[in-house]
Design an enzyme around this catalytic site. Structure first.
Site, mmCIF file in Angstrom:
data_model
loop_
_atom_site.group_PDB
_atom_site.id
_atom_site.type_symbol
_atom_site.label_atom_id
_atom_site.label_comp_id
_atom_site.label_asym_id
_atom_site.label_seq_id
_atom_site.Cartn_x
_atom_site.Cartn_y
_atom_site.Cartn_z
ATOM 1 N N HIS A 247 -27.293 21.449 1.475
ATOM 2 C CA HIS A 247 -27.365 22.018 0.124
ATOM 3 C C HIS A 247 -26.422 23.217 -0.008
ATOM 4 O O HIS A 247 -26.262 23.982 0.945
ATOM 5 C CB HIS A 247 -28.807 22.456 -0.153
ATOM 6 C CG HIS A 247 -29.031 23.008 -1.510
ATOM 7 N ND1 HIS A 247 -29.088 22.213 -2.639
ATOM 8 C CD2 HIS A 247 -29.188 24.287 -1.928
ATOM 9 C CE1 HIS A 247 -29.292 22.978 -3.700
ATOM 10 N NE2 HIS A 247 -29.356 24.242 -3.291
ATOM 11 N N GLU B 122 -26.136 15.357 -0.870
ATOM 12 C CA GLU B 122 -27.522 15.533 -0.446
ATOM 13 C C GLU B 122 -28.473 14.621 -1.217
ATOM 14 O O GLU B 122 -29.553 14.270 -0.726
ATOM 15 C CB GLU B 122 -27.961 16.988 -0.604
ATOM 16 C CG GLU B 122 -28.099 17.464 -2.040
ATOM 17 C CD GLU B 122 -28.553 18.918 -2.126
ATOM 18 O OE1 GLU B 122 -29.682 19.217 -1.673
ATOM 19 O OE2 GLU B 122 -27.767 19.736 -2.637
ATOM 20 N N CYS C 55 0.822 -1.203 0.000
ATOM 21 C CA CYS C 55 0.000 0.000 0.000
ATOM 22 C C CYS C 55 0.860 1.259 0.000
ATOM 23 O O CYS C 55 0.645 2.165 -0.801
ATOM 24 C CB CYS C 55 -0.942 0.004 1.196
ATOM 25 S SG CYS C 55 -2.005 1.457 1.261
ATOM 26 N N GLU D 23 -7.513 1.775 -12.932
ATOM 27 C CA GLU D 23 -6.885 2.963 -12.357
ATOM 28 C C GLU D 23 -5.650 3.391 -13.138
ATOM 29 O O GLU D 23 -5.478 4.580 -13.446
ATOM 30 C CB GLU D 23 -6.536 2.699 -10.891
ATOM 31 C CG GLU D 23 -7.775 2.623 -10.007
ATOM 32 C CD GLU D 23 -7.499 2.175 -8.592
ATOM 33 O OE1 GLU D 23 -8.364 2.376 -7.729
ATOM 34 O OE2 GLU D 23 -6.405 1.599 -8.337
ATOM 35 N N LYS E 297 -0.257 5.227 -6.031
ATOM 36 C CA LYS E 297 -1.245 5.207 -7.110
ATOM 37 C C LYS E 297 -2.223 6.365 -6.968
ATOM 38 O O LYS E 297 -2.559 7.030 -7.945
ATOM 39 C CB LYS E 297 -1.980 3.874 -7.112
ATOM 40 C CG LYS E 297 -2.956 3.693 -8.260
ATOM 41 C CD LYS E 297 -3.454 2.261 -8.325
ATOM 42 C CE LYS E 297 -4.056 1.811 -7.025
ATOM 43 N NZ LYS E 297 -4.534 0.419 -7.049
ATOM 44 N N TYR F 142 -9.646 -3.417 -10.860
ATOM 45 C CA TYR F 142 -9.466 -2.031 -10.425
ATOM 46 C C TYR F 142 -8.046 -1.530 -10.668
ATOM 47 O O TYR F 142 -7.839 -0.347 -10.971
ATOM 48 C CB TYR F 142 -9.869 -1.872 -8.957
ATOM 49 C CG TYR F 142 -8.907 -2.459 -7.953
ATOM 50 C CD1 TYR F 142 -7.903 -1.696 -7.392
ATOM 51 C CD2 TYR F 142 -9.003 -3.798 -7.565
ATOM 52 C CE1 TYR F 142 -7.018 -2.228 -6.475
ATOM 53 C CE2 TYR F 142 -8.122 -4.339 -6.656
ATOM 54 C CZ TYR F 142 -7.130 -3.549 -6.110
ATOM 55 O OH TYR F 142 -6.245 -4.090 -5.207
ATOM 56 N N CYS G 207 -1.572 1.549 -3.068
ATOM 57 C CA CYS G 207 -2.628 2.557 -3.015
ATOM 58 C C CYS G 207 -2.125 3.978 -2.792
ATOM 59 O O CYS G 207 -2.681 4.922 -3.366
ATOM 60 C CB CYS G 207 -3.659 2.175 -1.948
ATOM 61 S SG CYS G 207 -2.975 1.528 -0.423
#
Length: 456
Positions: free
Chosen positions: A437, A442, A43, A183, A51, A179, A48
């Site tokens: 908002h 939302e 990682c 990516e 990346k 993935y 990760c």
């Protein structure tokens, strides 16, 4: 060293192993951790973290374009690959230092050598020395699979090498549809490489919700990535200008670099686990029970090496629970329900719970709530970006059993939604929550009428 004795020896200093070692030491155990490469594991060093840094770099392309719609005048930007590589290396070196310092502060002995299991109570290091221990924890993670097994596959590189290419590839072929493939294809395509993806299925990201898969494929195609679906490479050949890939549909591609991103497998080869009595699966994963114990009573395993849920936070949680149980006297187990995950594509994917396909198989009635809209940023920039959100609700209990988000900051949003699913929130709970908002999030609490209802 050959006469040393420990309560715990951890093999592998990735996220799970480091957490287990630190927590065990804080509980008073005598702990050593062995690592043959760099502290931090996949990682931090070549997964990760770097990346995501590259993903963020690739997204500045849109930021420069968007700025004009908001009144900014931006000179023509120029991307410098060596500067990005150097900046990445500086950051992961900093993180590696922090990991090592944290181990030292906890009183863990860091042994920067390869270690193998001699037997259930003995570990042998690369220099030939031995150490005895009451417990061994395997946390060696996984390694890239160089597949498919086709002529010339040795000409491809893995995700380990893609971060540090000496020159930026003008033409890139990514083999795979998971993935990792998605990516990296997105990163290099957005940074300026002519990027192709070749894979066996019809759509990328097998196992994810079908609506997400379709939208991602459309977005990446619009972004300039060329998909060769149902056309995996059958051969790679070296040419004077690069690598020629022959695809299953008869097409040929000449590129500068081929990235094999067809998955990873547990890194257990040569560790001596089976000889010590620890059973392995067909792909080399350490088979463990709910408490991380292997078939050898003194050998445990956490993280990707068990090939259960291969995510860094899962490895960390497993390492924490392991150390708390064995050395902290706490009767804890890891709960794998409602584990969120993200794909750092552009646009991003965030998902937690069941896919629509899984939900309709599991429940007699499923209500599907969904919305698609243009994010505020795109209203002035003029880009055709869209956000998509989906909630899956069990008709019998009204409980939200799946949430899927496609768009900017999807990972950030789904982390918070995961809390609600973990607490077994109902659609009525979502509806009763006041909206904030103007935000994208939302929409998660304003979807009132189901788009469709499935009844089994």
């Amino acid at each position: 060293m050959s006469q040393r004795e420990f309560d715990l020896i951890v093999i592998g200093a990735g996220s799970g192993g480091v957490r287990a070692a630190r927590v065990a030491a804080n509980h008073g155990a005598r702990v050593a951790i062995a690592e043959e490469f760099r502290v931090g594991g996949t990682c931090v060093i070549r997964g990760c973290v770097p990346k995501k840094l590259y993903v963020l770099a690739s997204r500045f392309r849109d930021a420069f374009d968007d700025a004009a719609g908001f009144g900014w005048s931006v000179e023509a930007p120029r991307f410098d690959w060596p500067r990005l590589v150097a900046a990445k290396e500086k950051e992961i070196t900093r993180l590696e230092g922090i990991y090592a310092q944290n181990l030292e502060r906890a009183g863990v002995e860091l042994i920067r050598q390869r270690a193998v299991v001699e037997d259930g109570e003995t570990v042998r290091f690369a220099n030939g020395e031995m150490a005895r221990t009451k417990t061994i924890l395997i946390a060696t993670g996984g390694a890239p699979v160089m597949a498919p097994r086709i002529p010339g596959i040795e000409l491809a590189i893995s995700s380990n090498e893609i971060f540090d290419l000496p020159t930026f590839p003008k033409r890139l072929l990514v083999i795979g549809a998971g993935y990792i493939a998605v990516e990296f294809a997105g990163v290099f395509g957005r940074l300026g490489s002519e990027t192709h993806m070749a894979f066996r299925p019809e759509l990328p990201l097998r196992g994810f919700d079908l609506d997400l898969r379709k939208r991602l494929a459309a977005a990446m195609t619009e972004d300039g990535v060329t998909f060769h679906a149902a056309a995996p490479p059958i051969a790679l050949e070296k040419t004077c200008r690069g690598v020629l890939a022959r695809l299953g549909n008869g097409a040929e591609l000449e590129v500068d670099v081929v990235l094999a991103a067809t998955g990873r497998r547990p890194a257990t080869a040569g560790l001596g686990l089976e000889q010590a009595g620890a059973r392995l699966s067909g792909d080399g994963a350490v088979i463990v029970d709910a408490r991380a114990r292997s078939s050898a009573p003194s050998i445990y395993a956490v993280g990707d090496v068990t090939d259960r849920i291969n995510l860094t936070p899962v490895a960390i949680r497993e390492g924490q629970a392991f150390a708390d149980r064995l050395f902290g006297g706490r009767d804890v187990e890891v709960d794998y329900d409602s584990v969120p995950s993200a794909v750092f594509s552009t646009p991003e994917i965030g998902t937690v719970g069941l896919t629509e396909e899984e939900a309709t198989r599991r429940f007699a009635e499923v209500a599907v709530f969904e919305t698609a809209f243009r994010p505020m940023l795109a209203t002035l920039s003029g880009r055709g970006a869209r956000v998509y959100m989906k909630l899956l609700v069990d008709g019998a209990s009204d409980r939200v059993v799946g949430a899927h988000i496609f768009g900017p900051e999807a990972g950030e949003m789904v982390q918070l939604v995961a809390i609600a699913l973990r607490m077994r929130a109902t659609k009525a709970d979502f509806d009763a929550t006041m909206a904030l908002h103007p935000t994208m999030a939302e929409e998660l609490v304003t979807m009132r009428a189901p788009a469709r209802i499935f009844r089994g």
